[in-house]
Design an enzyme around this catalytic site. Structure first.
Site, PDB file in Angstrom:
ATOM      1  N   LYS A 193       0.937  -1.245   0.063  1.00 50.66           N
ATOM      2  CA  LYS A 193      -0.012   0.137   0.084  1.00 50.66           C
ATOM      3  C   LYS A 193       0.772   1.330  -0.090  1.00 50.66           C
ATOM      4  CE  LYS A 193      -4.165  -2.074   1.663  1.00 50.66           C
ATOM      5  NZ  LYS A 193      -4.140  -3.420   1.430  1.00 50.66           N
TER       6      LYS A 193
HETATM    7  C1  LIG Z   1      -4.175  -4.515   0.697  1.00 51.43           C
HETATM    8  C2  LIG Z   1      -3.464  -5.661   0.672  1.00 51.43           C
HETATM    9  C3  LIG Z   1      -3.732  -6.826  -0.461  1.00 51.43           C
HETATM   10  C4  LIG Z   1      -4.851  -6.621  -1.337  1.00 51.43           C
HETATM   11  O1  LIG Z   1      -4.792  -5.614  -1.985  1.00 51.43           O
HETATM   12  P1  LIG Z   1      -6.573  -5.048  -2.988  1.00 51.43           P
HETATM   13  O2  LIG Z   1      -5.856  -3.906  -3.597  1.00 51.43           O
HETATM   14  O3  LIG Z   1      -7.153  -4.556  -1.998  1.00 51.43           O
HETATM   15  O4  LIG Z   1      -6.733  -6.152  -3.936  1.00 51.43           O
HETATM   16  C5  LIG Z   1      -2.968  -7.838  -0.509  1.00 51.43           C
HETATM   17  N1  LIG Z   1      -2.041  -7.843   0.273  1.00 51.43           N
HETATM   18  C6  LIG Z   1      -1.645  -7.079   1.263  1.00 51.43           C
HETATM   19  C7  LIG Z   1      -0.422  -7.224   2.130  1.00 51.43           C
HETATM   20  C8  LIG Z   1      -2.563  -5.847   1.331  1.00 51.43           C
HETATM   21  O5  LIG Z   1      -2.051  -5.033   2.455  1.00 51.43           O
END
Ligand SMILES: *Cc1c(COP(=O)(O)O)cnc(C)c1O
Length: 495
Positions: free
Chosen positions: A111
């Site tokens: 993120k």
């Molecule tokens: C948010 C997240 C995901 C999923 O990503 P999306 O964009 O919501 O599909 C997968 N792995 C981790 C570690 C995340 O923080």
């Protein structure tokens, strides 16, 4: 420039800046642009370029009303020294496949790619005197990862503030410390008595409270906004790393420009994998996108049957950031796949809101399935995948990445098409689950687990995570759900 509108209507056309400032359309839809397919990015011209130049090209195409100098400044700030690898998202071989590491940013989760950028884009969205006078307060309820990545991105960004709520006792010790030790003069963090859904619903209620919004605007010149992945300013930066991955494959000599590549993506809210579809629309040769889910396999069921059904039990798993029943960003994919039919999207989303289920017409489902594959892993399979990835490749993966790894192993490999697994978190964010999966001793704290994991695998914990053991906590507020609005008002008064 006014090419953005809701997935549910074309009545109101906005610039990228306006879409980022608002986050979500008033009709509940997500902002999309019809100009996206007018751009074809010349991939060959990006081979060998640093991440920052690839970002300038891709973001320039997706957010056309930001000028080149502005974007260059945002990019330099977002993808600088806070990343532990100069490639930002390095691609590494993993047996016959590849892994794209998205977790080398300041909070060790993917993120960061988006949330280091969004605040910079957001702080440049004021276009008139009234908006220039306003400060933007970001409100987030988090089940773990998003809160810290958003705090880190917005801390001390001029014109913004951020308030994060997490459910007391329901995030991991490392995740809690990551948030409660956050520095910055514009940040507020509070634990809430309740679960994540309670906190999330309360945040939505605060957004819907027009009376409070008016007071915040009148008394403090503060407007509320969200850092949720429905914001187009969060999605756009994620498109960049698909191009960066492809360029690295070309540089390695493993593909020639134009060859198809397959990406396998651990998915929750459908943002990460949707960015791959955007990359394809911009001209990247993406052959397939594999949607990997955990035990909350609502997307797997949707892609195999055409029925999206959220009436189902919710499972709390060792991959908490993928524990999601309503994948908000799916709506954008449906919009483009349905040839931009806002009425059809409207109908499906109404069904979802009212009946908790919607159906996809068969021709549309077939079209979606020609690009999107799918699979899922239960928790036992996730643990086994962490073990087998280590045994086979001497590479340690976290439980989210392991969902993708498991799914990728199950799908027959076409030797002519390279496969890239997107790795979304450092294994050190989940040291206990990872150590257990590797059969290591897990007595002691999460920090002991980090040390055990490091010793057993010859890897090193990211410094920011390991140092949390000695960091001092700034925030120890615990409040009831009913008091969240009040806390937001107090934080706004200090912005
Ligand atoms: C948010 C997240 C995901 C999923 O990503 P999306 O964009 O919501 O599909 C997968 N792995 C981790 C570690 C995340 O923080």
């Amino acid at each position: 420039m006014n090419t953005f509108h809701s997935t549910r209507s074309t009545d109101e056309m906005l610039t990228a800046r306006q879409a980022i400032r608002r986050g979500l359309a008033a009709d509940g839809g997500l902002y999309v642009s019809d100009a996206i397919t007018e751009h074809r990015i010349d991939v060959a011209s990006l081979v060998g370029a640093p991440y920052q130049r690839i970002a300038a090209t891709v973001l320039g195409a997706l957010l056309p009303d930001y000028d080149e100098a502005e974007l260059a400044q945002c990019i330099a700030e977002a993808y600088g020294e806070q990343w532990s690898d100069p490639a930002i998202t390095p691609l590494k071989p993993l047996g016959d496949d590849y892994v794209l590491e998205l977790f080398n940013g300041p909070t060790s989760a993917f993120k960061d790619v988006a949330l280091q950028m969004l605040p910079r884009l957001m702080s440049r969205t004021a276009t008139n005197a009234k908006e220039r006078d306003e400060r933007i307060m970001i409100l987030t309820a988090t089940s773990g990862d998003t809160g810290k990545a958003a705090l880190s991105g917005f801390a001390d960004v001029p014109g913004t503030g951020i308030t994060v709520f997490y459910p007391q006792g329901k995030v991991s010790p490392v995740q809690k410390l990551q948030m409660t030790t956050q520095s910055g003069s514009n940040v507020t963090v509070a634990a809430v008595r309740g679960n994540f859904d309670d906190a999330q619903s309360a945040v939505k209620a605060i957004f819907a409270d027009h009376e409070q919004a008016r007071r915040l605007a009148d008394e403090h010149h503060v407007v509320l906004s969200s850092a949720n992945s429905i914001n187009i300013g969060r999605l756009a930066p994620q498109v960049v790393y698909y191009f960066a991955a492809y360029c690295q494959l070309v540089e390695r000599g493993d593909v020639s420009v134009g060859d198809g590549v397959e990406f396998c993506v651990p998915t929750g809210n459908f943002g990460d994998v949707l960015a791959g579809y955007y990359a394809k629309m911009l001209g990247l040769p993406v052959k397939h996108l594999i949607v990997a889910s955990d035990r909350n396999k609502v997307l797997f069921d949707f892609l195999t049957t055409g029925t999206y059904d959220r009436k189902r039990p919710f499972y709390q798993t060792i991959s908490p950031s993928m524990d999601i029943l309503v994948s908000s960003n799916l709506e954008r994919m449906l919009y483009y796949m349905a040839d931009r039919d806002t009425r059809l999207v409207n109908m499906m989303m109404n069904d979802l809101a009212e009946e908790y289920v919607f159906e996809t017409p068969t021709p549309l489902l077939d079209k979606i399935r020609s690009l999107f594959g799918c699979g899922w892993a239960d928790e036992t399979q996730v643990r086994e995948a962490i073990g087998s990835c280590w045994n086979d490749h001497h590479y340690v993966i976290d439980p989210h990445t392991a969902c993708g790894y498991f799914v990728m192993q199950r799908i027959p490999r076409d030797p002519a098409t390279p496969r890239v697994l997107l790795s979304t978190a450092s294994p050190y964010k989940f040291p206990r689950a990872v150590s257990e999966s590797l059969g290591l001793d897990t007595t002691g704290t999460d920090f002991t687990c980090m040390d055990t994991l490091a010793k057993a695998t010859g890897t090193t914990a990211p410094k920011a995570l390991r140092d949390l053991e000695w960091a001092s906590e700034r925030f120890d507020t615990v409040i009831d759900i009913d008091h969240m609005g009040e806390l937001v008002s107090r934080a706004a008064a200090h912005l």
